[in-house]
Write a protein that holds these residues in place. Sequence first.
Motif, PDB file in Angstrom:
ATOM      1  N   TYR A 144      -6.609 -14.785  -3.925  1.00 40.05           N
ATOM      2  CA  TYR A 144      -5.579 -14.176  -3.529  1.00 40.05           C
ATOM      3  C   TYR A 144      -5.397 -12.681  -3.951  1.00 40.05           C
ATOM      4  O   TYR A 144      -5.168 -11.781  -3.639  1.00 40.05           O
ATOM      5  N   ASP A 145      -5.610 -12.881  -5.421  1.00 42.87           N
ATOM      6  CA  ASP A 145      -5.277 -11.770  -6.369  1.00 42.87           C
ATOM      7  C   ASP A 145      -6.298 -10.765  -6.362  1.00 42.87           C
ATOM      8  O   ASP A 145      -5.992  -9.635  -6.268  1.00 42.87           O
ATOM      9  N   VAL A 146      -7.452 -11.043  -5.947  1.00 45.59           N
ATOM     10  CA  VAL A 146      -8.475 -10.064  -5.613  1.00 45.59           C
ATOM     11  C   VAL A 146      -7.878  -9.417  -4.348  1.00 45.59           C
ATOM     12  O   VAL A 146      -8.164  -8.074  -4.177  1.00 45.59           O
ATOM     13  N   LYS A 147      -7.532 -10.153  -3.313  1.00 49.38           N
ATOM     14  CA  LYS A 147      -7.265  -9.368  -1.909  1.00 49.38           C
ATOM     15  C   LYS A 147      -6.021  -8.797  -2.283  1.00 49.38           C
ATOM     16  O   LYS A 147      -5.982  -7.633  -1.706  1.00 49.38           O
ATOM     17  N   LYS A 148      -5.138  -9.041  -2.911  1.00 54.84           N
ATOM     18  CA  LYS A 148      -3.962  -8.500  -3.126  1.00 54.84           C
ATOM     19  C   LYS A 148      -4.381  -7.115  -4.085  1.00 54.84           C
ATOM     20  O   LYS A 148      -3.869  -5.896  -3.617  1.00 54.84           O
ATOM     21  N   ALA A 149      -5.201  -7.092  -4.987  1.00 53.12           N
ATOM     22  CA  ALA A 149      -5.757  -5.904  -5.803  1.00 53.12           C
ATOM     23  C   ALA A 149      -6.307  -5.023  -4.817  1.00 53.12           C
ATOM     24  O   ALA A 149      -6.242  -3.612  -4.888  1.00 53.12           O
ATOM     25  N   TYR A 150      -7.096  -5.352  -3.871  1.00 55.06           N
ATOM     26  CA  TYR A 150      -7.815  -4.519  -2.759  1.00 55.06           C
ATOM     27  C   TYR A 150      -6.572  -3.665  -2.112  1.00 55.06           C
ATOM     28  O   TYR A 150      -6.609  -2.396  -1.939  1.00 55.06           O
ATOM     29  N   VAL A 151      -5.451  -4.360  -1.491  1.00 53.76           N
ATOM     30  CA  VAL A 151      -4.540  -3.620  -0.840  1.00 53.76           C
ATOM     31  C   VAL A 151      -3.860  -2.556  -2.074  1.00 53.76           C
ATOM     32  O   VAL A 151      -3.515  -1.507  -1.503  1.00 53.76           O
ATOM     33  N   GLN A 152      -3.706  -3.070  -3.164  1.00 49.10           N
ATOM     34  CA  GLN A 152      -2.816  -2.474  -4.160  1.00 49.10           C
ATOM     35  C   GLN A 152      -3.672  -0.873  -4.602  1.00 49.10           C
ATOM     36  O   GLN A 152      -2.986   0.007  -4.750  1.00 49.10           O
ATOM     37  N   SER A 153      -5.266  -1.048  -4.211  1.00 46.32           N
ATOM     38  CA  SER A 153      -5.798   0.052  -4.700  1.00 46.32           C
ATOM     39  C   SER A 153      -5.568   1.081  -3.643  1.00 46.32           C
ATOM     40  O   SER A 153      -5.764   2.252  -4.019  1.00 46.32           O
TER      41      SER A 153
ATOM     42  N   ARG B 298      -3.716   4.718  -4.373  1.00 42.98           N
ATOM     43  CA  ARG B 298      -4.493   5.822  -4.136  1.00 42.98           C
ATOM     44  C   ARG B 298      -5.676   5.796  -4.935  1.00 42.98           C
ATOM     45  O   ARG B 298      -6.565   6.888  -5.038  1.00 42.98           O
ATOM     46  N   SER B 299      -6.213   4.748  -5.602  1.00 46.06           N
ATOM     47  CA  SER B 299      -7.250   4.753  -6.444  1.00 46.06           C
ATOM     48  C   SER B 299      -8.476   4.223  -5.624  1.00 46.06           C
ATOM     49  O   SER B 299      -9.726   4.559  -5.698  1.00 46.06           O
TER      50      SER B 299
ATOM     51  N   LEU C 150      -1.865  -5.205   4.882  1.00 47.05           N
ATOM     52  CA  LEU C 150      -0.799  -4.202   3.825  1.00 47.05           C
ATOM     53  C   LEU C 150       0.477  -4.709   4.136  1.00 47.05           C
ATOM     54  O   LEU C 150       1.411  -4.524   3.229  1.00 47.05           O
ATOM     55  N   LEU C 151       0.866  -4.978   5.538  1.00 44.08           N
ATOM     56  CA  LEU C 151       2.279  -5.420   5.728  1.00 44.08           C
ATOM     57  C   LEU C 151       2.582  -6.601   5.007  1.00 44.08           C
ATOM     58  O   LEU C 151       3.696  -7.012   4.482  1.00 44.08           O
TER      59      LEU C 151
ATOM     60  N   GLU D 259       9.530   2.229  10.488  1.00 47.51           N
ATOM     61  CA  GLU D 259      10.381   1.207  10.272  1.00 47.51           C
ATOM     62  C   GLU D 259      10.149   0.206   9.324  1.00 47.51           C
ATOM     63  O   GLU D 259      10.478  -0.412   8.400  1.00 47.51           O
ATOM     64  N   LEU D 260       8.855  -0.296   9.502  1.00 47.82           N
ATOM     65  CA  LEU D 260       8.198  -1.662   8.979  1.00 47.82           C
ATOM     66  C   LEU D 260       7.965  -1.257   7.361  1.00 47.82           C
ATOM     67  O   LEU D 260       8.059  -2.111   6.431  1.00 47.82           O
ATOM     68  N   PHE D 261       7.636   0.015   7.116  1.00 45.82           N
ATOM     69  CA  PHE D 261       7.261   0.452   5.676  1.00 45.82           C
ATOM     70  C   PHE D 261       8.309   1.150   4.953  1.00 45.82           C
ATOM     71  O   PHE D 261       7.951   1.901   4.188  1.00 45.82           O
ATOM     72  N   LYS D 262       9.602   1.254   5.511  1.00 46.48           N
ATOM     73  CA  LYS D 262      10.597   2.407   5.073  1.00 46.48           C
ATOM     74  C   LYS D 262      11.073   1.979   3.528  1.00 46.48           C
ATOM     75  O   LYS D 262      11.590   2.948   3.015  1.00 46.48           O
ATOM     76  N   GLN D 263      10.753   0.773   3.231  1.00 46.34           N
ATOM     77  CA  GLN D 263      11.339   0.361   1.726  1.00 46.34           C
ATOM     78  C   GLN D 263      10.086   0.840   0.802  1.00 46.34           C
ATOM     79  O   GLN D 263      10.418   0.514  -0.460  1.00 46.34           O
ATOM     80  N   ASP D 264       9.058   1.079   1.427  1.00 48.33           N
ATOM     81  CA  ASP D 264       7.887   1.329   0.567  1.00 48.33           C
ATOM     82  C   ASP D 264       7.157   2.562   0.952  1.00 48.33           C
ATOM     83  O   ASP D 264       6.251   2.741   1.764  1.00 48.33           O
ATOM     84  N   GLU D 265       7.360   3.620   0.112  1.00 50.51           N
ATOM     85  CA  GLU D 265       6.756   4.934   0.369  1.00 50.51           C
ATOM     86  C   GLU D 265       5.191   5.042   0.336  1.00 50.51           C
ATOM     87  O   GLU D 265       4.320   5.449   0.999  1.00 50.51           O
ATOM     88  N   HIS D 266       4.629   4.157  -0.637  1.00 47.81           N
ATOM     89  CA  HIS D 266       3.251   4.102  -0.799  1.00 47.81           C
ATOM     90  C   HIS D 266       2.635   3.381   0.361  1.00 47.81           C
ATOM     91  O   HIS D 266       1.527   4.017   0.689  1.00 47.81           O
ATOM     92  N   SER D 267       3.131   2.257   0.866  1.00 48.58           N
ATOM     93  CA  SER D 267       2.812   1.359   1.995  1.00 48.58           C
ATOM     94  C   SER D 267       2.718   2.404   3.393  1.00 48.58           C
ATOM     95  O   SER D 267       1.973   2.315   4.012  1.00 48.58           O
TER      96      SER D 267
END
Length: 147
Positions: free
Chosen positions: A88-97, A101-102, A113-114, A16-24
Amino acid sequence: YWFRRLEYLIWENRKELFKQDEHSLAVADDYIFVSNRRSREHIIPQTPKSESNLRWDDSDEDTAIRNSFGNLVLISSSLNSKLSNESYDVKKAYVQSYQKRSMGGAIESLSLLLFHTKFPDLDRDNMRDYIKEYGSFTYNDILKKSF
């Protein structure tokens, strides 16, 4: 205890929480519960060590928001040492990695992540409102409803 409970409830309600984002959702599906996550990390750092446009003021209001439930996540001490006071940008990049799937393995914080999934466009103008909104959401809509 509350941070661990929140991680479990996010995982339990991940569809339910990640239904809008299949990657998350895929990252949340791979989450592994381990006991070494005992360190609290600020989503928006207290004092970023690298250049960042997201900085807190020295006001009482910012101090309260900076150290609020909505700006804290539970991670391991080793990751906290690595991310501590990164921008914050470094932490965001960590989540995006993880989302891209990198990065192999399992993400350490579903709460982090949420947050990034709910607020992908965080900036200096909205950061305070988003942190307050996220704290209210995680407390009222996730934790409190679990009782």
